[in-house]
Design a protein around this motif. Structure first.
Motif, PDB file in Angstrom:
ATOM      1  N   LYS A 162      47.933  64.057  -4.291  1.00 52.27           N
ATOM      2  CA  LYS A 162      46.509  63.445  -4.345  1.00 52.27           C
ATOM      3  C   LYS A 162      46.611  61.897  -3.275  1.00 52.27           C
ATOM      4  O   LYS A 162      47.938  62.084  -2.725  1.00 52.27           O
ATOM      5  CB  LYS A 162      47.184  62.872  -5.964  1.00 52.27           C
ATOM      6  N   PHE A 218      41.246  59.197  -3.509  1.00 55.50           N
ATOM      7  CA  PHE A 218      39.424  60.078  -3.370  1.00 55.50           C
ATOM      8  C   PHE A 218      40.062  60.265  -4.704  1.00 55.50           C
ATOM      9  O   PHE A 218      38.981  60.319  -5.671  1.00 55.50           O
ATOM     10  CB  PHE A 218      39.173  60.889  -2.302  1.00 55.50           C
ATOM     11  N   ASP A 219      40.895  61.255  -4.813  1.00 53.17           N
ATOM     12  CA  ASP A 219      41.343  61.697  -6.934  1.00 53.17           C
ATOM     13  C   ASP A 219      41.639  60.322  -7.565  1.00 53.17           C
ATOM     14  O   ASP A 219      41.053  60.776  -8.603  1.00 53.17           O
ATOM     15  CB  ASP A 219      42.861  62.798  -6.403  1.00 53.17           C
ATOM     16  N   ASP A 254      38.231  59.787  -8.599  1.00 49.56           N
ATOM     17  CA  ASP A 254      37.531  60.224 -10.051  1.00 49.56           C
ATOM     18  C   ASP A 254      38.540  60.730 -11.275  1.00 49.56           C
ATOM     19  O   ASP A 254      37.475  60.119 -12.035  1.00 49.56           O
ATOM     20  CB  ASP A 254      37.963  61.847  -9.001  1.00 49.56           C
ATOM     21  N   MET A 255      39.874  59.897 -11.290  1.00 54.71           N
ATOM     22  CA  MET A 255      40.770  60.023 -12.503  1.00 54.71           C
ATOM     23  C   MET A 255      40.139  58.697 -13.109  1.00 54.71           C
ATOM     24  O   MET A 255      39.710  58.504 -14.058  1.00 54.71           O
ATOM     25  CB  MET A 255      41.571  60.248 -12.393  1.00 54.71           C
ATOM     26  N   GLU A 257      36.964  56.931 -12.634  1.00 54.03           N
ATOM     27  CA  GLU A 257      35.495  57.158 -13.272  1.00 54.03           C
ATOM     28  C   GLU A 257      36.063  57.616 -14.941  1.00 54.03           C
ATOM     29  O   GLU A 257      35.585  57.414 -15.599  1.00 54.03           O
ATOM     30  CB  GLU A 257      34.846  57.411 -12.041  1.00 54.03           C
ATOM     31  N   GLU A 258      36.824  58.509 -15.010  1.00 55.08           N
ATOM     32  CA  GLU A 258      36.748  59.890 -15.529  1.00 55.08           C
ATOM     33  C   GLU A 258      37.430  59.175 -17.232  1.00 55.08           C
ATOM     34  O   GLU A 258      36.794  59.099 -18.201  1.00 55.08           O
ATOM     35  CB  GLU A 258      37.642  60.631 -15.693  1.00 55.08           C
ATOM     36  N   ARG A 286      28.810  57.742 -14.513  1.00 51.33           N
ATOM     37  CA  ARG A 286      29.584  58.323 -13.206  1.00 51.33           C
ATOM     38  C   ARG A 286      28.076  58.717 -12.587  1.00 51.33           C
ATOM     39  O   ARG A 286      27.033  58.923 -12.602  1.00 51.33           O
ATOM     40  CB  ARG A 286      30.837  59.014 -13.614  1.00 51.33           C
ATOM     41  N   PRO A 287      28.874  58.935 -11.265  1.00 47.67           N
ATOM     42  CA  PRO A 287      30.019  58.451 -10.421  1.00 47.67           C
ATOM     43  C   PRO A 287      29.406  57.113 -10.289  1.00 47.67           C
ATOM     44  O   PRO A 287      28.412  56.094 -10.331  1.00 47.67           O
ATOM     45  CB  PRO A 287      29.574  58.568  -9.124  1.00 47.67           C
ATOM     46  N   ARG A 310      30.569  53.144  -4.231  1.00 51.45           N
ATOM     47  CA  ARG A 310      31.239  53.341  -3.056  1.00 51.45           C
ATOM     48  C   ARG A 310      30.692  52.348  -2.359  1.00 51.45           C
ATOM     49  O   ARG A 310      29.628  52.533  -1.600  1.00 51.45           O
ATOM     50  CB  ARG A 310      31.624  54.537  -2.706  1.00 51.45           C
TER      51      ARG A 310
END
Length: 496
Positions: free
Chosen positions: A279, A282-283, A286-287, A289-290, A316-317, A320
């Motif tokens: 990863k 960027f990954d 995403d994680m 935010e989740e 979300r999102p 940035r």
């Protein structure tokens, strides 16, 4: 406690100890080993407060409920009092003709703050308050000092932190903050466990401090005659585990930094760090935010939460924004100031002489810290800071002066820090050596060269994304607390 109150409080101490002696002389077990109970206060209130007076009379519900006495209201041969379990209160009612004259007289030896268990049946008063009609009151613990004054509670901030047990007794909202903190940790563990992560534990004493730019605490191991450092971050050990084939790891860790204390910093603090092979940063965005959206919705039932006078949205999102763009946009400095690199370095050096600002990257870091971060209220990923202040992150694919890293800023606080982890051992060693030169020039927050970690990289660290999230600051946000001391049970204080 103010000096003018000390004589009265000492008189109360004497009276309470006298009552304690008389309870012992009456043959009561002064230090009981255990106590029977059918419900705690909160369970009783939740189970039975919704029933009508008629329902309770028909049920003749028997209970044994322990708790701390928080109020006493005597009326001749009868007394109403309230028990607390730190969350809720339950009224109890004792009468001489019901409990017996001797038991009622003995009840007169109890004070506010004493811990007892009441046995009896539930009913509702004329005002509709759920109440235990006592058959018996069992003594469990004597409070030998008066509680803080009833109506004003415990307001002295210093005293609240030094005597957190009193804070929890007098201020139920404090207990709610720490129950939320426990729920946050539980949610985080479920989040990562369900995604196949392994929770691990790494050393708290390091031979070489590393994993963050911070000043460590130093200690000494006598048997090995070895200087050691309390960890400033678990990062380098967690990445060793990824080298070893543990592709998804996380640790909820205590870390220590020998720095100042303020509303956002305590020398001992809690972090979540997690790493996943294959990863990148960027990954990690995403994680993140989740995770944060899930925490807000699952624990508090909303994406938008109050924080002081603001409302923080975890929808979300998240925004940035590049580091340099944030500096230009929020700092109040003319954009041309950022084109004059020597001038910006001199300006920042004057602002922060203790930081040895001798480069453009460090100058930007000072500008961000002094003029930018306080303006960022809503969750914002500040991406691609200068590479030289990011010694453990890969160089940006788009700009060799920047790092593949982000800091998540919320309400003016850095909440998270994540990288596309640097995996090239030769480049990592060169970065460490650059940091060591900075250290030799007086920057005691710079890294030292960790050759053992470099050797681990030489066995092959796959592409990896990694992140740290401050649990204390996260709790501040979710619990709507403006200082870190309100979310740490026992924050560090100067000795009295």
């Amino acid at each position: 406690m103010s000096p003018k109150n000390e004589p009265a409080e000492l008189d109360q101490d004497v009276a309470r100890r006298d009552k304690y002696r008389r309870l012992a002389e009456a043959g009561l077990p002064i230090f009981p080993y255990t106590a029977a109970r059918t419900h705690d206060v909160s369970q009783a209130v939740e189970a039975f407060a919704g029933l009508t007076a008629e329902d309770l009379e028909a049920r003749r519900q028997a209970v044994i409920v322990p708790g701390r006495i928080m109020s006493i209201r005597k009326m001749g041969k009868a007394t109403f009092f309230h028990l607390s379990d730190g969350q809720r209160q339950l009224q109890a009612y004792i009468r001489a003709d019901k409990a017996g004259a001797e038991a009622y007289e003995r009840f007169g030896l109890l004070d506010l703050g004493d811990v007892v268990a009441v046995s009896g049946t539930l009913f509702k008063t004329r005002t509709g308050e759920l109440t235990v009609l006592c058959d018996a009151v069992t003594f469990l613990a004597k409070c030998l000092h008066p509680l803080p004054e009833k109506w004003h509670g415990l307001q002295d901030v210093e005293l609240r932190y030094r005597q957190r047990y009193l804070d929890l007794i007098m201020n139920p909202e404090v207990g709610r903050v720490f129950r939320l903190r426990g729920a946050i940790l539980g949610y985080i563990r479920r989040f990562f466990d369900s995604r196949g992560y392994l929770e691990v534990e790494t050393p708290m004493m390091h031979a070489v401090p590393g994993g963050a730019l911070a000043r460590p605490f130093q200690t000494h191991h006598n048997a090995l005659d070895l200087d050691l450092y309390l960890r400033i971050a678990p990062e380098l050990y967690l990445k060793r585990l990824v080298v070893g084939g543990l592709d998804k790891v996380y640790e909820i860790n205590r870390s220590f930094r020998n720095e100042g204390l303020d509303a956002q910093h305590n020398p001992e603090f809690t972090m979540l760090e997690f790493y996943e092979a294959y990863k990148d940063y960027f990954d990690m965005m995403d994680m993140t935010e989740e995770l944060l959206n899930g925490l807000a919705v699952d624990l508090l039932g909303a994406e938008d939460l109050p924080y002081g006078e603001e409302t923080i949205s975890f929808k979300r999102p998240f925004r940035r924004l590049k580091f340099l763009e944030a500096c230009v946009h929020y700092s109040g400095l003319e954009p041309r100031r950022f084109e004059d690199r020597p001038g910006l370095i001199a300006f920042a050096a004057g602002l922060a002489p203790e930081k040895k600002v001798e480069s453009y990257g460090k100058a930007l870091d000072v500008v961000f810290d002094r003029f930018v971060k306080d303006h960022i209220v809503q969750p914002t990923f500040i991406t691609n800071p200068p590479r030289e202040i990011s010694p453990l992150a890969k160089t940006s694919r788009d700009n060799p002066e920047e790092a593949e890293r982000f800091e998540l800023m919320v309400a003016g606080m850095e909440l998270a820090n994540a990288f596309s982890e640097l995996t090239d051992p030769a480049e990592q060693r060169a970065r460490f050596e650059d940091q060591a030169r900075e250290r030799s020039r007086g920057d005691d927050e710079s890294h030292v060269v960790d050759l053992d970690y470099v050797e681990a990289l030489e066995y092959g660290l796959p592409p990896t994304g990694g992140e740290g999230i401050g649990i204390d600051r996260l709790t501040m946000l979710l619990a709507n607390q403006r200082t870190i001391r309100e979310v740490i049970l026992f924050p560090l204080l100067r000795p009295r």
